[in-house]
Design a protein around this motif. Structure first.
Motif, mmCIF file in Angstrom:
data_model
loop_
_atom_site.group_PDB
_atom_site.id
_atom_site.type_symbol
_atom_site.label_atom_id
_atom_site.label_comp_id
_atom_site.label_asym_id
_atom_site.label_seq_id
_atom_site.Cartn_x
_atom_site.Cartn_y
_atom_site.Cartn_z
ATOM 1 N N UNK A 155 81.481 59.373 21.250
ATOM 2 C CA UNK A 155 80.186 59.007 20.711
ATOM 3 C C UNK A 155 80.239 59.104 19.182
ATOM 4 N N UNK A 156 79.745 58.070 18.548
ATOM 5 C CA UNK A 156 79.644 58.032 17.097
ATOM 6 C C UNK A 156 78.175 58.249 16.731
ATOM 7 N N UNK A 157 77.913 59.274 15.933
ATOM 8 C CA UNK A 157 76.554 59.544 15.471
ATOM 9 C C UNK A 157 76.438 59.027 14.042
ATOM 10 N N UNK A 158 75.481 58.112 13.840
ATOM 11 C CA UNK A 158 75.256 57.489 12.536
ATOM 12 C C UNK A 158 73.851 57.838 12.090
ATOM 13 N N UNK A 159 73.746 58.421 10.905
ATOM 14 C CA UNK A 159 72.438 58.801 10.362
ATOM 15 C C UNK A 159 72.035 57.852 9.248
ATOM 16 N N UNK A 160 70.847 57.284 9.384
ATOM 17 C CA UNK A 160 70.262 56.473 8.327
ATOM 18 C C UNK A 160 69.543 57.427 7.389
ATOM 19 N N UNK A 161 69.925 57.392 6.122
ATOM 20 C CA UNK A 161 69.501 58.385 5.137
ATOM 21 C C UNK A 161 68.972 57.637 3.919
ATOM 22 N N UNK A 208 63.891 50.799 4.765
ATOM 23 C CA UNK A 208 64.319 50.021 5.914
ATOM 24 C C UNK A 208 65.043 50.783 6.997
ATOM 25 N N UNK A 209 65.078 52.088 6.926
ATOM 26 C CA UNK A 209 65.802 52.868 7.932
ATOM 27 C C UNK A 209 65.243 52.639 9.336
ATOM 28 N N UNK A 210 63.939 52.808 9.485
ATOM 29 C CA UNK A 210 63.317 52.646 10.807
ATOM 30 C C UNK A 210 63.378 51.204 11.280
ATOM 31 N N UNK A 211 63.185 50.267 10.371
ATOM 32 C CA UNK A 211 63.251 48.846 10.714
ATOM 33 C C UNK A 211 64.640 48.499 11.243
ATOM 34 N N UNK A 212 65.663 48.927 10.537
ATOM 35 C CA UNK A 212 67.029 48.591 10.953
ATOM 36 C C UNK A 212 67.409 49.330 12.237
ATOM 37 N N UNK A 250 69.440 42.408 0.937
ATOM 38 C CA UNK A 250 68.492 41.809 1.870
ATOM 39 C C UNK A 250 68.632 42.458 3.243
ATOM 40 N N UNK A 251 67.692 42.136 4.132
ATOM 41 C CA UNK A 251 67.769 42.666 5.498
ATOM 42 C C UNK A 251 69.052 42.192 6.177
ATOM 43 N N UNK A 252 69.432 40.955 5.922
ATOM 44 C CA UNK A 252 70.672 40.437 6.507
ATOM 45 C C UNK A 252 71.884 41.169 5.937
ATOM 46 N N UNK A 253 71.862 41.416 4.624
ATOM 47 C CA UNK A 253 72.956 42.167 3.998
ATOM 48 C C UNK A 253 73.037 43.569 4.589
ATOM 49 N N UNK A 254 71.894 44.201 4.741
ATOM 50 C CA UNK A 254 71.869 45.564 5.284
ATOM 51 C C UNK A 254 72.457 45.600 6.693
ATOM 52 N N UNK A 255 72.027 44.657 7.512
ATOM 53 C CA UNK A 255 72.551 44.628 8.877
ATOM 54 C C UNK A 255 74.064 44.430 8.876
ATOM 55 N N UNK A 256 74.557 43.501 8.078
ATOM 56 C CA UNK A 256 76.001 43.245 8.014
ATOM 57 C C UNK A 256 76.752 44.489 7.536
ATOM 58 N N UNK A 266 76.737 47.133 10.393
ATOM 59 C CA UNK A 266 77.662 46.773 11.473
ATOM 60 C C UNK A 266 79.118 46.961 11.051
ATOM 61 N N UNK A 267 79.438 46.592 9.815
ATOM 62 C CA UNK A 267 80.803 46.793 9.317
ATOM 63 C C UNK A 267 81.150 48.277 9.251
#
Length: 172
Positions: free
Chosen positions: A1-7, A13-17, A152-158, A161-162
């Motif tokens: 399991x990988x635990x990733x924290x949005x900080x 945009x933490x909750x949105x993403x 951007x939101x698209x940049x953040x998602x990319x 994911x990377x």
């Protein structure tokens, strides 16, 4: 399991993403416990409230981890609560730095528009900049692995994911 924290600072945009990634990939999300706490108890916080928020968040994280998902997203954790303590009270209790850490922290930059939601405090540009710096300082202080997330939101998602893909490859 990988635990990733949005900080990171508020309204970055933490909750949105987290919700978006949950919808796309089914990755479970440990919601931002501080928001839930403030919705029930109000936003006139004392240090005892921040310590309770950290405890509540870690209890929720432990419960979510029991299912052993491939990826578990935490919408903040006690290190972000430590940044709150520094921002609000000018000090960080040691207890906030001793909790177990995520495998990877993603630091969201304050480069998206501020959205007031009734639980947010620091909407002025200078406050956002200060809070973002404190958030980064907590990651450095804790010595955890982290990467910046911006654009951007698209940049953040990319970028997310990377980062998750790279972390999964290196931990396999």
């Amino acid at each position: 399991m990988l635990t990733v924290c949005f900080h990171g600072a508020e309204s970055t945009g933490k909750s949105v993403m987290a919700a978006q990634l949950n919808a796309q990939f089914g990755w479970p999300v440990v919601a931002e416990y501080g928001r839930e706490y403030c919705e029930v108890h109000g936003t006139d916080l004392a240090m005892a409230d921040l310590l309770a928020i950290a405890e509540g968040h870690m209890a929720a994280t432990a419960q979510a981890a029991e299912a052993e998902p491939d990826v578990l997203i935490c919408d903040t954790d006690p290190l972000m609560t430590a940044a709150w303590a520094q921002m609000l009270f000018g000090e960080v209790p040691d207890a906030l730095l001793t909790y177990p850490k995520a495998d990877l922290y993603l630091l969201f930059e304050p480069d998206v528009p501020w959205v007031a939601d009734g639980t947010r405090f620091f909407g002025e540009k200078s406050e956002r900049t200060q809070f973002a710096a404190l958030a980064e300082a907590m990651l450095e202080r804790a010595g955890v692995r982290w990467l910046p997330i911006s654009g951007s939101w698209e940049d953040r998602e990319a970028q997310i994911l990377a980062a998750v893909d790279a972390a999964r490859r290196t931990s396999a």
